[in-house]
Design an enzyme around this catalytic site. Structure first.
Site, PDB file in Angstrom:
ATOM      1  N   SER A  20      69.734  52.108  73.056  1.00 54.63           N
ATOM      2  CA  SER A  20      70.313  53.040  72.092  1.00 54.63           C
ATOM      3  C   SER A  20      69.300  53.450  71.041  1.00 54.63           C
ATOM      4  CB  SER A  20      71.510  52.407  71.392  1.00 54.63           C
ATOM      5  OG  SER A  20      72.016  53.304  70.430  1.00 54.63           O
ATOM      6  N   LYS A  55      76.548  48.213  75.697  1.00 54.72           N
ATOM      7  CA  LYS A  55      76.076  49.538  75.271  1.00 54.72           C
ATOM      8  C   LYS A  55      77.236  50.532  75.268  1.00 54.72           C
ATOM      9  CE  LYS A  55      73.494  53.109  74.270  1.00 54.72           C
ATOM     10  NZ  LYS A  55      73.658  54.264  75.042  1.00 54.72           N
ATOM     11  N   HIS A 109      79.255  49.869  72.256  1.00 54.69           N
ATOM     12  CA  HIS A 109      78.483  50.381  71.115  1.00 54.69           C
ATOM     13  C   HIS A 109      78.787  51.877  70.942  1.00 54.69           C
ATOM     14  CE1 HIS A 109      75.086  52.806  69.725  1.00 54.69           C
ATOM     15  NE2 HIS A 109      74.805  51.828  68.895  1.00 54.69           N
ATOM     16  N   ASN A 110      78.737  52.608  72.030  1.00 54.19           N
ATOM     17  CA  ASN A 110      78.985  54.047  71.937  1.00 54.19           C
ATOM     18  C   ASN A 110      80.429  54.342  71.534  1.00 54.19           C
ATOM     19  OD1 ASN A 110      76.390  54.099  72.977  1.00 54.19           O
ATOM     20  ND2 ASN A 110      76.789  55.849  74.294  1.00 54.19           N
ATOM     21  N   GLU A 141      80.658  53.879  67.954  1.00 55.11           N
ATOM     22  CA  GLU A 141      79.967  55.043  67.354  1.00 55.11           C
ATOM     23  C   GLU A 141      80.947  56.235  67.258  1.00 55.11           C
ATOM     24  OE1 GLU A 141      76.192  55.874  69.414  1.00 55.11           O
ATOM     25  OE2 GLU A 141      76.800  57.973  69.490  1.00 55.11           O
TER      26      GLU A 141
HETATM   27  N1  NAP Z   1      70.000  55.884  74.735  1.00 51.99           N
HETATM   28  C1  NAP Z   1      69.997  57.105  74.314  1.00 51.99           C
HETATM   29  O1  NAP Z   1      70.112  57.379  73.147  1.00 51.99           O
HETATM   30  C2  NAP Z   1      69.858  58.116  75.333  1.00 51.99           C
HETATM   31  C3  NAP Z   1      69.635  59.417  74.961  1.00 51.99           C
HETATM   32  C4  NAP Z   1      69.442  60.287  75.924  1.00 51.99           C
HETATM   33  C5  NAP Z   1      69.494  59.846  77.249  1.00 51.99           C
HETATM   34  N2  NAP Z   1      69.735  58.573  77.584  1.00 51.99           N
HETATM   35  C6  NAP Z   1      69.758  58.110  78.990  1.00 51.99           C
HETATM   36  O2  NAP Z   1      68.417  57.895  79.406  1.00 51.99           O
HETATM   37  C7  NAP Z   1      68.253  58.401  80.723  1.00 51.99           C
HETATM   38  C8  NAP Z   1      67.146  59.451  80.704  1.00 51.99           C
HETATM   39  O3  NAP Z   1      67.523  60.506  79.832  1.00 51.99           O
HETATM   40  P1  NAP Z   1      66.629  61.806  79.609  1.00 51.99           P
HETATM   41  O4  NAP Z   1      67.401  62.678  78.689  1.00 51.99           O
HETATM   42  O5  NAP Z   1      65.257  61.416  79.255  1.00 51.99           O
HETATM   43  O6  NAP Z   1      66.521  62.429  81.067  1.00 51.99           O
HETATM   44  P2  NAP Z   1      67.628  63.164  81.967  1.00 51.99           P
HETATM   45  O7  NAP Z   1      67.663  64.605  81.641  1.00 51.99           O
HETATM   46  O8  NAP Z   1      68.906  62.412  81.910  1.00 51.99           O
HETATM   47  O9  NAP Z   1      66.992  62.981  83.411  1.00 51.99           O
HETATM   48  C9  NAP Z   1      65.799  63.646  83.788  1.00 51.99           C
HETATM   49  C10 NAP Z   1      64.944  62.718  84.548  1.00 51.99           C
HETATM   50  O10 NAP Z   1      65.626  62.271  85.741  1.00 51.99           O
HETATM   51  C11 NAP Z   1      64.781  62.530  86.864  1.00 51.99           C
HETATM   52  N3  NAP Z   1      65.598  62.716  88.050  1.00 51.99           N
HETATM   53  C12 NAP Z   1      66.695  63.490  88.185  1.00 51.99           C
HETATM   54  N4  NAP Z   1      67.175  63.401  89.447  1.00 51.99           N
HETATM   55  C13 NAP Z   1      66.353  62.560  90.122  1.00 51.99           C
HETATM   56  C14 NAP Z   1      66.343  62.058  91.435  1.00 51.99           C
HETATM   57  N5  NAP Z   1      67.284  62.397  92.318  1.00 51.99           N
HETATM   58  N6  NAP Z   1      65.339  61.226  91.795  1.00 51.99           N
HETATM   59  C15 NAP Z   1      64.385  60.869  90.901  1.00 51.99           C
HETATM   60  N7  NAP Z   1      64.355  61.291  89.621  1.00 51.99           N
HETATM   61  C16 NAP Z   1      65.340  62.132  89.240  1.00 51.99           C
HETATM   62  C17 NAP Z   1      64.019  63.751  86.466  1.00 51.99           C
HETATM   63  O11 NAP Z   1      62.912  63.925  87.308  1.00 51.99           O
HETATM   64  P3  NAP Z   1      62.293  65.417  87.528  1.00 51.99           P
HETATM   65  O12 NAP Z   1      61.404  65.650  86.378  1.00 51.99           O
HETATM   66  O13 NAP Z   1      61.566  65.293  88.816  1.00 51.99           O
HETATM   67  O14 NAP Z   1      63.455  66.351  87.599  1.00 51.99           O
HETATM   68  C18 NAP Z   1      63.672  63.416  85.035  1.00 51.99           C
HETATM   69  O15 NAP Z   1      62.618  62.490  84.954  1.00 51.99           O
HETATM   70  C19 NAP Z   1      69.623  58.916  81.144  1.00 51.99           C
HETATM   71  O16 NAP Z   1      70.305  57.923  81.887  1.00 51.99           O
HETATM   72  C20 NAP Z   1      70.340  59.164  79.861  1.00 51.99           C
HETATM   73  O17 NAP Z   1      71.743  59.041  79.959  1.00 51.99           O
HETATM   74  C21 NAP Z   1      69.894  57.704  76.635  1.00 51.99           C
END
Ligand code: NAP
Length: 483
Positions: A132, A186, A189-190, A193
């Site tokens: 988070s 987590k 937590h959300n 939130e």
């Molecule tokens: N904790 C937080 O506050 C927070 C905030 C935001 C996100 N998150 C979580 O963190 C994770 C990443 O989030 P993000 O916003 O950085 O990215 P995202 O938009 O959720 O995902 C994009 C990423 O996924 C890859 N991807 C998509 N389909 C794929 C597949 N079939 N095989 C391999 N790779 C694939 C993409 O690769 P390409 O570049 O090749 O398309 C890119 O690297 C997610 O699970 C999201 O829910 C958490």
């Protein structure tokens, strides 16, 4: 496959979260970070823009595995759902028993339980880790909630401690419990939130409509509150948002933003899970429903002509009203957190996780969205009584609720009379009154259930299970417990 890799940690998925997490890892002493992304351009961009990080880029999963020291450890940061499964499958083809796959995305905890079981059968470790703090947290220090095996924690623990946020000298990461425990925590937590944000929004709405103060003036009130017991990141950013003026219109930004709140689903998961566990998380549920209600413009337009109260809402003593709202907010917040911790306790019992609730509250003190001083009070409460049946009964919180309850009631009454929706404030107060009630009308519900469905009931004065012959002579008989 070479075993001479030089990286001690790898990141798969280099969108905003993954690239920031990789940079955070690389910035810490002792880490060498291997990076991989499905499409190579993202890898190239990251490596080119951050030569200081010393990343080891890989074009294929094979190259990625070869660049990692054993046991190989990789954190996946890709879109939750199918993409996560696809990456896990690819890593399983190139990893070996003893290696560790970490899913740092926002997975739904039953998926994590399923994945952990499937991956473990190959001898590879799988860890679902809730992370988070958004983009900034990933870069500068998030709050991390890892599940998974004890074995993986030995390797992973020091790495995660090196990148986590720090609160009062302690890293905001703990081994929450096995398999899906981290993603479960987590999720809650959300959910908390959602409740916290809704409560703050209700406080703002009541003050604005009750006093006529401008968003900028209310921002000052929140900034002031942030210096007291409500001190938290969410209160702090609320002041920032309320202060913001839209450059195009010159109006407060909050008045230009469409009043329909979005959601990515973690609040709904928290409520759905709570329903299955039988835990009343009414604050989180009302917050989730409030977003749903806001996002039905067609219904809202149709209902806009429904009558409200005849009299205009005016507050005689503005300062006293604002102080009442502050106290109502704090009391409702205690209820929301108490309910969230109840859900974690119930989840731990259901899924056989040993979760230290005090440790969970401590890792939320920095890095994450609900970070606040208040969480120290929760840690204290669980330190004093680890088996605390409900957080709000801990002396500190019981005292705060007792001090705040008169104000809380006045605010809920004012909201109802003024026709201002305050679902989280009022449901929290109802929860408080419900949980402390000597007798509840649940007795009548049991009577009704027995009447139409012969569902039976217990008596307060003797052991056993009973049924009244409602359609017969209405005498009572002993019966089998059918709940
Ligand atoms: N904790 C937080 O506050 C927070 C905030 C935001 C996100 N998150 C979580 O963190 C994770 C990443 O989030 P993000 O916003 O950085 O990215 P995202 O938009 O959720 O995902 C994009 C990423 O996924 C890859 N991807 C998509 N389909 C794929 C597949 N079939 N095989 C391999 N790779 C694939 C993409 O690769 P390409 O570049 O090749 O398309 C890119 O690297 C997610 O699970 C999201 O829910 C958490």
């Amino acid at each position: 496959m070479s075993s001479a890799g030089t990286a001690n940690i790898g990141v798969v998925g280099l969108a905003v979260m993954g690239s920031n997490l990789a940079r955070n890892l690389a910035s810490r002493e002792g880490n060498t970070v291997a990076v991989f992304n499905r499409s190579y351009e993202k890898t190239e961009t990251l490596v080119t823009e951050h030569p200081e990080a010393g990343f080891i880029p890989a074009k294929t999963y094979e190259e990625f595995a070869a660049s990692l020291q054993k046991p190989r450890t990789a954190i996946i940061m890709v879109k939750a759902g199918r993409p996560t499964d696809a990456v896990i499958e690819s890593l399983m083809e190139v990893f070996e028993p003893g290696d560790i796959i970490v899913d740092g995305g926002n997975a739904y905890f039953p998926d994590t339980i399923r994945r952990e079981k499937a991956v473990r059968e190959t001898g590879i470790n799988f860890v679902g880790a809730g992370i988070s703090g958004g983009e900034e947290g990933a870069l500068l220090g998030p709050s991390i909630m890892p599940g998974g095996s004890d074995e993986s924690w030995v390797t992973l623990g020091p790495i995660l401690k090196s990148i986590a946020a720090v609160a009062e000298g302690e890293p905001c990461v703990t081994h929450v419990g096995h398999d899906g425990a981290g993603h479960f925590v987590k999720m809650v937590h959300n959910g908390i939130e959602y409740a916290d944000m809704q409560l703050i929004a209700e406080a703002y709405d009541l003050i604005r409509r009750g006093t006529g103060k401008s968003p900028a003036e209310i921002a000052e009130i929140f900034a002031e509150w942030n210096r007291g017991e409500l001190e938290s990141y969410l209160i702090e950013i609320t002041a920032e948002v309320l202060r913001q003026i839209d450059a195009e219109t010159g109006k407060p930004l909050v008045d230009v933003i469409v009043d329909q709140a979005g959601a990515k689903g973690t609040g709904a998961w928290t409520v759905q899970t709570a329903l299955s566990l039988g835990v009343p998380v009414s604050g989180i549920a009302e917050a989730t429903f409030a977003r749903s209600l806001s996002s039905h413009p067609e219904q809202r337009a149709a209902a806009a002509s429904l009558p409200g109260p005849d009299e205009a809402f005016t507050v005689a003593d503005q300062d006293a009203f604002i102080e009442d709202v502050r106290q109502a907010l704090y009391a409702s917040k205690i209820v929301a957190y108490s309910q969230g911790f109840d859900e974690i306790r119930a989840g731990a019992a259901e899924y056989n996780w040993q979760i230290d609730l005090g440790a969970v509250s401590k890792i939320w003190r920095a890095g994450c969205i609900i970070r606040a001083q208040f969480l120290n009070r929760i840690a204290d409460a669980y330190a004093a009584e680890p088996e605390l049946p409900a957080l709000l009964t801990a002396p500190y919180f019981a005292d705060a609720l007792s001090r705040g309850q008169a104000a809380w009631r006045r605010v809920v009454i004012a909201a109802a009379q003024a026709g201002i929706p305050a679902p989280a404030f009022s449901s929290s107060l109802s929860y408080y009154d419900g949980i402390r009630a000597d007798r509840l009308p649940a007795a009548l519900v049991q009577g009704q259930r027995d009447f139409f469905g012969a569902h039976t009931y217990k008596r307060i004065d003797k052991e056993g299970t009973f049924h009244t012959l409602w359609s017969g002579d209405r005498s009572e008989i002993e019966a089998e417990d059918t709940h």
